[in-house]
Design an enzyme around this catalytic site. Structure first.
Site, PDB file in Angstrom:
ATOM      1  N   GLY A  10      24.695  17.105  -3.125  1.00 37.01           N
ATOM      2  CA  GLY A  10      23.277  17.112  -3.211  1.00 37.01           C
ATOM      3  C   GLY A  10      23.229  15.810  -3.295  1.00 37.01           C
ATOM      4  O   GLY A  10      24.210  14.941  -3.132  1.00 37.01           O
ATOM      5  N   TYR A  11      21.942  15.166  -4.369  1.00 37.11           N
ATOM      6  CA  TYR A  11      21.840  13.649  -4.688  1.00 37.11           C
ATOM      7  C   TYR A  11      22.903  13.262  -5.616  1.00 37.11           C
ATOM      8  O   TYR A  11      23.434  11.927  -5.541  1.00 37.11           O
ATOM      9  CB  TYR A  11      20.237  13.854  -5.016  1.00 37.11           C
ATOM     10  CG  TYR A  11      19.253  13.836  -3.518  1.00 37.11           C
ATOM     11  CD1 TYR A  11      19.549  13.573  -2.642  1.00 37.11           C
ATOM     12  CD2 TYR A  11      18.335  14.690  -4.305  1.00 37.11           C
ATOM     13  CE1 TYR A  11      18.529  13.830  -1.897  1.00 37.11           C
ATOM     14  CE2 TYR A  11      17.551  14.610  -3.031  1.00 37.11           C
ATOM     15  CZ  TYR A  11      17.222  14.310  -1.306  1.00 37.11           C
ATOM     16  OH  TYR A  11      16.478  14.403  -1.034  1.00 37.11           O
ATOM     17  N   CYS A 132      18.672  14.775 -17.952  1.00 37.28           N
ATOM     18  CA  CYS A 132      17.497  12.810 -17.771  1.00 37.28           C
ATOM     19  C   CYS A 132      16.658  13.096 -18.122  1.00 37.28           C
ATOM     20  O   CYS A 132      16.751  11.668 -19.349  1.00 37.28           O
ATOM     21  CB  CYS A 132      17.460  12.663 -16.313  1.00 37.28           C
ATOM     22  SG  CYS A 132      16.335  14.541 -15.219  1.00 37.28           S
ATOM     23  N   ASN A 293      17.673   8.564 -13.311  1.00 40.74           N
ATOM     24  CA  ASN A 293      17.604   9.877 -13.580  1.00 40.74           C
ATOM     25  C   ASN A 293      18.896  10.061 -12.127  1.00 40.74           C
ATOM     26  O   ASN A 293      19.492  10.920 -13.401  1.00 40.74           O
ATOM     27  CB  ASN A 293      16.339  10.749 -12.582  1.00 40.74           C
ATOM     28  CG  ASN A 293      16.589  10.724 -11.056  1.00 40.74           C
ATOM     29  OD1 ASN A 293      15.478   9.668 -11.286  1.00 40.74           O
ATOM     30  ND2 ASN A 293      16.488  11.607 -10.695  1.00 40.74           N
TER      31      ASN A 293
END
Length: 326
Positions: A10-11, A132, A293
């Site tokens: 994932g990111y 975040c 974030n």
């Protein structure tokens, strides 16, 4: 320290890999992804192509490591927690499963926000990184709440980029729908309200808007002091709280182009920029906080917390300042 990144495709997982691979004290030995097992990480994270020998592995068989970073979705780490903790001496969770100390298992985790929990993080082996937007709001609000400079509820207006929705697409994150959107997707009752209240000691009423950015969170918090306050008093509260913090920068200029925090200059960096203004009558303080974030709001906060827990220099692996222009 040998390190595993769980949920590495994932990111957030990609940012964990980027930071851990550049960290002089960490040796990444495993990056898990059920979908991409056997493939080089650079095929999913193209900025990591030079790490050609690192392949994704199945998460079912974990190597014994010193630290495991988990970037799993909600509920996934709790489901396999016993197996995870038997494979790693230290676990740093970037998901929501153990953020609430009153929730199942949460009492065993220390909040991974060094600016507020540094002493508790020293020597910690179970760390849970806040969300975040909650991180940005907590950094913005808590010093003023602690100084008695706010009463009633904090009104929090948060804006977030598309990467906060994760790498898996949905109708709401589809490019034609998201490209120019300023979509208010949670006008009331956002789940971070409770988290912000726990971190700050004041109730938060939060609205979240999706804005046309990839990275970035900006939080604008409206606070009502119990009496008229001056800018100097607010400056003093923030300086007392953050003068020695390596990743908090005060940005509150009265002139110039970049007067208050803007997330565009924080891409890739672990800083949170913090600024404010005060109404002429001194009866409203508006605090602005911005961060990346995926870094300060996730992977960078995790690495920073591990640095504190292990006694490493806090900036280790996190010196990148961000970019301008972008």
């Amino acid at each position: 320290m040998k390190a595993t990144v769980l949920g590495a495709a994932g990111y957030v997982g990609g940012e964990l890999l980027r930071l851990a691979l550049g960290h002089p004290e960490l040796d990444v030995v495993q990056a898990t992804s059920r979908r991409h097992a056997g493939r080089p990480v650079g095929l999913v994270h193209p900025h990591l192509r030079h790490h050609a020998g690192l392949l994704f592995t199945e998460p079912d068989t974990l190597e014994p490591v010193d630290v495991l970073f988990s970037a799993l979705p909600r509920g996934e780490l709790a489901r396999v927690h016993d197996r995870i903790t038997s494979a790693a001496r230290t676990v740093v969770d970037l998901g929501p499963d153990f953020r609430d100390p009153e929730g199942p298992g949460g009492a065993h985790y220390v909040t991974g926000l060094p600016e507020l929990y540094r002493s508790a993080l020293a020597g910690a082996t179970r760390i849970s990184v806040p969300g975040c937007m909650a991180t940005a709001a907590a950094v913005a609000i808590r010093p003023l709440a602690a100084a008695g400079l706010t009463r009633d509820d904090a009104v929090v207006d948060a804006r977030t980029g598309s990467s906060g929705a994760g790498a898996e697409p949905s109708p709401a994150t589809h490019h034609p729908e998201r490209q120019h959107a300023m979509r208010i997707y949670k006008a009331t009752g956002h789940r971070h309200e409770r988290e912000i209240a726990r971190l700050c000691g004041v109730r938060a009423r939060m609205t979240v808007t999706a804005v046309p950015l990839v990275r970035g969170v900006q939080v604008v918090a409206h606070l009502r002091p119990p009496r008229p306050v001056a800018r100097a008093e607010v400056w003093s509260a923030f300086r007392d709280a953050y003068a020695d913090e390596p990743f908090v920068r005060l940005v509150a200029h009265r002139s110039g182009l970049h007067r208050l925090p803007d997330p565009q200059f924080l891409c890739g960096g672990n800083f949170v920029d913090l600024g404010f203004d005060v109404d002429d009558d001194g009866l409203r303080v508006v605090v602005v906080a911005a961060l990346d974030n995926l870094v300060k709001g996730a992977a960078g906060g995790a690495v920073q917390s591990l640095n504190v827990a292990q006694g490493f220099e806090e900036r280790t692996g996190l010196e990148f300042p961000g970019l301008h222009p972008v």
